[in-house]
Enzyme design. Structure first.
Site, short mmCIF file in Angstrom:
data_model
loop_
_atom_site.label_atom_id
_atom_site.label_comp_id
_atom_site.label_asym_id
_atom_site.label_seq_id
_atom_site.Cartn_x
_atom_site.Cartn_y
_atom_site.Cartn_z
N LYS A 13 3.90 -6.97 25.02
CA LYS A 13 3.62 -7.64 23.73
C LYS A 13 2.12 -7.75 23.49
O LYS A 13 1.62 -7.42 22.41
CB LYS A 13 4.27 -9.04 23.71
CG LYS A 13 5.77 -9.02 23.98
CD LYS A 13 6.39 -10.42 23.95
CE LYS A 13 5.90 -11.35 25.03
NZ LYS A 13 6.27 -10.96 26.40
N ARG A 88 10.36 -19.05 21.66
CA ARG A 88 10.98 -18.74 22.95
C ARG A 88 12.26 -19.53 23.17
O ARG A 88 12.91 -19.34 24.20
CB ARG A 88 10.02 -19.13 24.06
CG ARG A 88 9.14 -18.00 24.54
CD ARG A 88 8.17 -18.59 25.53
NE ARG A 88 7.91 -17.74 26.63
CZ ARG A 88 6.83 -16.99 26.74
NH1 ARG A 88 5.92 -16.95 25.78
NH2 ARG A 88 6.64 -16.27 27.81
N ARG A 127 -1.03 -6.10 36.79
CA ARG A 127 -1.84 -6.40 35.59
C ARG A 127 -3.16 -7.07 35.98
O ARG A 127 -3.22 -7.92 36.86
CB ARG A 127 -1.07 -7.36 34.68
CG ARG A 127 -1.95 -7.90 33.54
CD ARG A 127 -1.18 -8.57 32.44
NE ARG A 127 -0.35 -9.67 32.90
CZ ARG A 127 0.57 -10.26 32.15
NH1 ARG A 127 0.77 -9.86 30.91
NH2 ARG A 127 1.30 -11.24 32.63
N ARG A 160 -3.51 -12.99 36.73
CA ARG A 160 -2.96 -14.26 36.28
C ARG A 160 -2.22 -14.98 37.42
O ARG A 160 -1.54 -14.34 38.21
CB ARG A 160 -2.01 -14.04 35.09
CG ARG A 160 -2.75 -14.00 33.78
CD ARG A 160 -1.91 -13.59 32.60
NE ARG A 160 -0.59 -14.20 32.49
CZ ARG A 160 0.23 -14.00 31.46
NH1 ARG A 160 -0.15 -13.22 30.45
NH2 ARG A 160 1.41 -14.55 31.42
N ARG A 171 10.18 -16.41 35.72
CA ARG A 171 9.90 -16.20 34.29
C ARG A 171 11.00 -15.34 33.66
O ARG A 171 11.41 -15.58 32.51
CB ARG A 171 8.53 -15.53 34.11
CG ARG A 171 7.38 -16.50 34.37
CD ARG A 171 6.07 -15.77 34.59
NE ARG A 171 5.61 -15.03 33.44
CZ ARG A 171 4.68 -14.05 33.51
NH1 ARG A 171 4.15 -13.71 34.67
NH2 ARG A 171 4.31 -13.44 32.42
P1 AP5 Z 1 1.30 -7.11 28.56
O1 AP5 Z 1 1.01 -6.43 27.27
O2 AP5 Z 1 0.30 -8.05 29.11
O3 AP5 Z 1 2.76 -7.78 28.52
P2 AP5 Z 1 3.29 -9.07 27.76
O4 AP5 Z 1 4.62 -8.74 27.21
O5 AP5 Z 1 2.25 -9.59 26.82
O6 AP5 Z 1 3.48 -10.01 29.03
P3 AP5 Z 1 3.12 -11.54 29.28
O7 AP5 Z 1 3.28 -11.72 30.78
O8 AP5 Z 1 1.80 -11.94 28.70
O9 AP5 Z 1 4.27 -12.24 28.53
P4 AP5 Z 1 4.82 -13.63 28.72
O10 AP5 Z 1 5.62 -13.76 27.51
O11 AP5 Z 1 5.52 -13.92 30.00
O12 AP5 Z 1 3.50 -14.53 28.90
P5 AP5 Z 1 2.79 -15.58 27.96
O13 AP5 Z 1 1.34 -15.42 28.16
O14 AP5 Z 1 3.35 -15.52 26.58
O15 AP5 Z 1 1.60 -5.94 29.63
C1 AP5 Z 1 1.90 -6.24 30.99
C2 AP5 Z 1 1.30 -5.13 31.87
O16 AP5 Z 1 1.95 -3.89 31.57
C3 AP5 Z 1 -0.21 -4.89 31.66
O17 AP5 Z 1 -0.81 -4.57 32.87
C4 AP5 Z 1 -0.25 -3.66 30.70
O18 AP5 Z 1 -1.43 -2.89 30.87
C5 AP5 Z 1 1.00 -2.91 31.14
N1 AP5 Z 1 1.63 -2.17 30.03
C6 AP5 Z 1 1.83 -2.62 28.75
N2 AP5 Z 1 2.45 -1.67 28.03
C7 AP5 Z 1 2.66 -0.62 28.86
C8 AP5 Z 1 3.28 0.66 28.69
N3 AP5 Z 1 3.82 1.04 27.52
N4 AP5 Z 1 3.35 1.49 29.78
C9 AP5 Z 1 2.82 1.11 30.99
N5 AP5 Z 1 2.21 -0.09 31.20
C10 AP5 Z 1 2.15 -0.95 30.15
O19 AP5 Z 1 3.31 -16.95 28.59
C11 AP5 Z 1 2.85 -17.42 29.83
C12 AP5 Z 1 3.42 -18.81 30.08
O20 AP5 Z 1 2.93 -19.72 29.07
C13 AP5 Z 1 4.94 -18.95 30.00
O21 AP5 Z 1 5.57 -18.61 31.24
C14 AP5 Z 1 5.10 -20.43 29.65
O22 AP5 Z 1 4.89 -21.25 30.77
C15 AP5 Z 1 3.94 -20.66 28.69
N6 AP5 Z 1 4.32 -20.37 27.28
C16 AP5 Z 1 3.81 -19.41 26.47
N7 AP5 Z 1 4.39 -19.44 25.26
C17 AP5 Z 1 5.31 -20.45 25.31
C18 AP5 Z 1 6.25 -20.94 24.38
N8 AP5 Z 1 6.38 -20.42 23.15
N9 AP5 Z 1 7.04 -21.98 24.77
C19 AP5 Z 1 6.92 -22.53 26.00
N10 AP5 Z 1 6.06 -22.10 26.94
C20 AP5 Z 1 5.25 -21.06 26.59
#
Ligand code: AP5
Length: 214
Positions: A13, A88, A127, A160, A171
């Protein structure tokens, strides 16, 4: 263009959001990024959020709903927005519907990026993110020239805290329980566009582009 990026942790994402900002210049509203900044700054929000994030659990709905509602009212979001990592839960999705209605806005599309679990675990544990400009790297698919430094700005790269195998496993379980049902929620509203995320970044983005540009 008002878009939600939906998908499991590590689906790509944030990576696709980077390309969307480059292409269309609309604000990227990532609840994860907002919460990580609060943790780094040691604010009361960050202190409250950190224990949930480190455990791979969701931060309580009322906290993130408040954050997103106020962010959507900032002037730059009038041009459109990319919501990443929100909603979410059912409660967050319903709160978003109400907030958009109050603002006289509506969603154009909900893009679900789909990637198999074994691929996700490998992606998250390899990552790295720039502590200065936020650029996302993969030590496998998109390695920086120096594994400790950002190619773009020279900032330090970090892993991270929630990208350990143990936390990633939780997660993903939380995603299945609380967030995956939103796929049906948005499908029933006719907004869902599903994209295969297990392809090179530019191929995935070509599909995102065709959804956004119609
Ligand atoms: P990346 O693009 O970073 O993936 P992502 O989907 O953004 O993954 P996140 O881990 O950031 O998502 P998340 O939803 O768990 O975390 P968030 O920060 O929202 O890509 C991942 C890796 O793959 C990278 O190394 C990239 O280079 C590689 N890659 C990407 N595309 C590729 C491809 N096509 N081919 C090969 N490699 C590729 O949330 C973190 C925490 O915050 C949650 O656990 C929770 O505690 C809290 N939180 C956040 N939002 C909320 C909410 N709305 N409600 C409650 N708690 C929340």
């Amino acid at each position: 263009m008002n878009v939600i990026l939906l998908g499991a942790p590590g689906a790509g994402k944030g990576t696709q959001a980077e390309k969307m900002i480059e292409a269309w210049g609309i604000p990227h509203i990532s609840t994860g990024d907002i919460l990580r900044k609060a943790v780094a700054a040691g604010t009361p929000l960050g202190t409250q959020a950190k224990r949930y994030m480190d455990a791979g659990e969701l931060v309580p709905d009322f906290v993130v709903i408040g954050l997103v509602k106020s962010r959507l009212q900032e002037p730059d979001a009038e041009r459109g927005f990319i919501l990443d990592g929100f909603p979410r839960t059912d409660a967050q999705a319903e709160a978003l519907d109400r907030a958009l209605e109050e603002l006289g806005r509506s969603l154009d599309a909900v893009i679900s990026i789909d990637v198999a679990r074994d691929v996700i675990v490998k992606r998250l544990t390899s990552r790295r993110t720039c502590s200065s400009c936020g650029k996302i790297y993969s030590l496998i698919a998109d390695p920086p020239a120096d594994p400790a430094k950002c190619d773009v700005c020279g900032g330090d790269l970090y892993q991270r805290d929630d990208d350990t195998v143990e936390t990633v496993t939780n997660r993903l379980a939380v995603y299945d329980r609380s967030t995956a049902p939103l796929v049906d929620y948005y499908r029933s509203k006719g907004l869902l566009k599903q994209i295969d995320g297990d392809r090179p970044v530019d191929e995935v983005f070509a599909d995102v582009r065709s959804v956004v540009e119609g």
